[in-house]
Motif scaffolding. Sequence first.
Motif, PDB file in Angstrom:
ATOM      1  N   LYS A 230      28.993  -3.944  10.344  1.00  0.00           N
ATOM      2  CA  LYS A 230      30.197  -3.203   9.992  1.00  0.00           C
ATOM      3  C   LYS A 230      30.959  -2.847  11.255  1.00  0.00           C
ATOM      4  O   LYS A 230      30.375  -2.473  12.276  1.00  0.00           O
ATOM      5  CB  LYS A 230      29.820  -1.934   9.228  1.00  0.00           C
ATOM      6  CG  LYS A 230      31.006  -1.110   8.752  1.00  0.00           C
ATOM      7  CD  LYS A 230      30.537   0.112   7.994  1.00  0.00           C
ATOM      8  CE  LYS A 230      31.715   0.950   7.526  1.00  0.00           C
ATOM      9  NZ  LYS A 230      31.247   2.174   6.797  1.00  0.00           N
TER      10      LYS A 230
ATOM     11  N   GLY B 143      26.133 -15.992   9.057  1.00  0.00           N
ATOM     12  CA  GLY B 143      26.445 -15.713   7.657  1.00  0.00           C
ATOM     13  C   GLY B 143      26.633 -14.251   7.348  1.00  0.00           C
ATOM     14  O   GLY B 143      27.066 -13.894   6.256  1.00  0.00           O
ATOM     15  N   TRP B 144      26.345 -13.357   8.304  1.00  0.00           N
ATOM     16  CA  TRP B 144      26.504 -11.923   8.081  1.00  0.00           C
ATOM     17  C   TRP B 144      26.891 -11.271   9.392  1.00  0.00           C
ATOM     18  O   TRP B 144      26.679 -11.821  10.472  1.00  0.00           O
ATOM     19  CB  TRP B 144      25.222 -11.307   7.538  1.00  0.00           C
ATOM     20  CG  TRP B 144      23.943 -11.984   7.939  1.00  0.00           C
ATOM     21  CD1 TRP B 144      23.342 -13.035   7.299  1.00  0.00           C
ATOM     22  CD2 TRP B 144      23.116 -11.708   9.064  1.00  0.00           C
ATOM     23  NE1 TRP B 144      22.193 -13.399   7.946  1.00  0.00           N
ATOM     24  CE2 TRP B 144      22.019 -12.600   9.036  1.00  0.00           C
ATOM     25  CE3 TRP B 144      23.170 -10.778  10.088  1.00  0.00           C
ATOM     26  CZ2 TRP B 144      21.007 -12.602   9.989  1.00  0.00           C
ATOM     27  CZ3 TRP B 144      22.159 -10.765  11.046  1.00  0.00           C
ATOM     28  CH2 TRP B 144      21.097 -11.668  10.979  1.00  0.00           C
ATOM     29  N   SER B 145      27.497 -10.121   9.327  1.00  0.00           N
ATOM     30  CA  SER B 145      27.966  -9.449  10.536  1.00  0.00           C
ATOM     31  C   SER B 145      27.883  -7.948  10.341  1.00  0.00           C
ATOM     32  O   SER B 145      27.887  -7.453   9.211  1.00  0.00           O
ATOM     33  CB  SER B 145      29.412  -9.857  10.856  1.00  0.00           C
ATOM     34  OG  SER B 145      30.272  -9.482   9.799  1.00  0.00           O
TER      35      SER B 145
ATOM     36  N   ASP C  51      20.377 -14.444   4.330  1.00  0.00           N
ATOM     37  CA  ASP C  51      20.691 -13.022   4.255  1.00  0.00           C
ATOM     38  C   ASP C  51      19.907 -12.254   5.303  1.00  0.00           C
ATOM     39  O   ASP C  51      18.745 -12.554   5.585  1.00  0.00           O
ATOM     40  CB  ASP C  51      20.351 -12.478   2.863  1.00  0.00           C
ATOM     41  CG  ASP C  51      21.267 -13.027   1.783  1.00  0.00           C
ATOM     42  OD1 ASP C  51      22.390 -13.437   2.121  1.00  0.00           O
ATOM     43  OD2 ASP C  51      20.855 -13.044   0.604  1.00  0.00           O
ATOM     44  N   ALA C  52      20.545 -11.245   5.874  1.00  0.00           N
ATOM     45  CA  ALA C  52      19.907 -10.464   6.926  1.00  0.00           C
ATOM     46  C   ALA C  52      18.707  -9.687   6.404  1.00  0.00           C
ATOM     47  O   ALA C  52      18.714  -9.201   5.274  1.00  0.00           O
ATOM     48  CB  ALA C  52      20.920  -9.493   7.535  1.00  0.00           C
TER      49      ALA C  52
ATOM     50  N   ARG D 173      23.033  -4.452  13.555  1.00  0.00           N
ATOM     51  CA  ARG D 173      23.691  -3.796  12.436  1.00  0.00           C
ATOM     52  C   ARG D 173      24.434  -2.559  12.927  1.00  0.00           C
ATOM     53  O   ARG D 173      25.462  -2.182  12.384  1.00  0.00           O
ATOM     54  CB  ARG D 173      22.667  -3.389  11.378  1.00  0.00           C
ATOM     55  CG  ARG D 173      22.244  -4.510  10.439  1.00  0.00           C
ATOM     56  CD  ARG D 173      21.174  -4.041   9.502  1.00  0.00           C
ATOM     57  NE  ARG D 173      20.938  -4.986   8.423  1.00  0.00           N
ATOM     58  CZ  ARG D 173      19.869  -4.946   7.634  1.00  0.00           C
ATOM     59  NH1 ARG D 173      18.930  -4.018   7.810  1.00  0.00           N
ATOM     60  NH2 ARG D 173      19.717  -5.836   6.662  1.00  0.00           N
TER      61      ARG D 173
ATOM     62  N   ARG E 132      22.513 -18.660   8.300  1.00  0.00           N
ATOM     63  CA  ARG E 132      23.169 -18.496   7.004  1.00  0.00           C
ATOM     64  C   ARG E 132      22.366 -17.644   6.029  1.00  0.00           C
ATOM     65  O   ARG E 132      22.890 -17.200   5.016  1.00  0.00           O
ATOM     66  CB  ARG E 132      23.424 -19.873   6.364  1.00  0.00           C
ATOM     67  CG  ARG E 132      24.262 -20.813   7.196  1.00  0.00           C
ATOM     68  CD  ARG E 132      25.576 -20.221   7.633  1.00  0.00           C
ATOM     69  NE  ARG E 132      26.458 -19.902   6.520  1.00  0.00           N
ATOM     70  CZ  ARG E 132      27.662 -19.357   6.656  1.00  0.00           C
ATOM     71  NH1 ARG E 132      28.093 -19.031   7.863  1.00  0.00           N
ATOM     72  NH2 ARG E 132      28.408 -19.108   5.608  1.00  0.00           N
TER      73      ARG E 132
END
Length: 371
Positions: free
Chosen positions: A43, A39-41, A203-204, A178, A201
């Motif tokens: 930059k 759900g997050w990746s 939040d990190a 990150r 899914r």
Amino acid sequence: MDLLLFASLLVPQERPATPPPPIAVRLAPQAPDAEHKLGWSPKAATVPLRAQGEALVGTFPLGPDGTPPIAVELARSPGAAHFDRLAIDLDRDGAFGDGERLTTTPKDQRGKWWSSFDAVAQVPFADAAKQPYPIALWFVADPQEPDAAPALRWTRRGWREGAVELGGAPAHVVVVERTLDGVFTRADAWQLGRDGKAARRADARGLDTHAWLDGQAWRVVDFAADGTVVRLEPCAPKLTEAEERERADTLRVDREAKRAAAPLAFGKDLAAALAAAAVDGKRVFVDFETTWCGPCKQMDQWVYTAHDVVAAATDTGVRAVKLDGDVERDLVKKYEVKGYPTLLLLDGTGAVVRRATGYQSVAAMARFLRD
């Protein structure tokens, strides 16, 4: 000897309870597929490229200090109009082997040509097995910016995941970078869930802070730099889970703001708005957005429908114009738009009176239009 002291010496003293050892969770490498997505990746990172004959070449670091960088070479097939070949030294042996030569079909997206590639690098660690590191790379050629410095972009596609029992029930731990360096540090992220999908899914959370599972907070005591194991223990934060969630909900005030009878009305013709402003002395509010901009959609939903924002625009007589930054490329360059949304308040000559970038709250947007 005092009798009370003597008696106390005879009574067995309670020893403080020994806390249980941290719980070790073994993590395995994962890559996205149709059913498993993160759900997050992180930059994306940038690889500056330089010309070498007809090709573009560069290197980027990946792994512990002292690890050789990964070399890349971007080229065109004979007769191809756009870059469609990427050679990448995944094993860092100084040569491009057969499995290190990738091809793609460039695609036209929003007037730019995208060449995208997937690969799996290997990250070496001392006294440990090399760790697979799935990555996505892409090169974007912009016909309107022929002199732009060439660069390859990339990000990590994969993550680390493992199953464990926490609180007497199965749970999953997900750890992802990150900072794209191939080494896990406290700057990276993690999450918990009762199953893999829930953990992926959510939040990190930073590896330097706790995560919640069924009302219990857990923290990462330590972890392996190669991402093969983390150790967890329960903890007691100062705030409850509900209090933390409320504090982190930065859109709550805007969602609860009074709604206008109708949202702020935007035109699409900046030239016409400026011409009218030159006559009546009013200002022009310009919102540079794109179809892929998440904060832009949030402002459409919560900010431009708010009573205070619409009232500020009405009271000042400002004319509002929305422009798609992927379409209005000349105006993006003229007004030096670097991110989305970019919000400008212009006078009748087109000069910038005020500028803001990124999501603006209802209160901030009302001030922006009034001041």
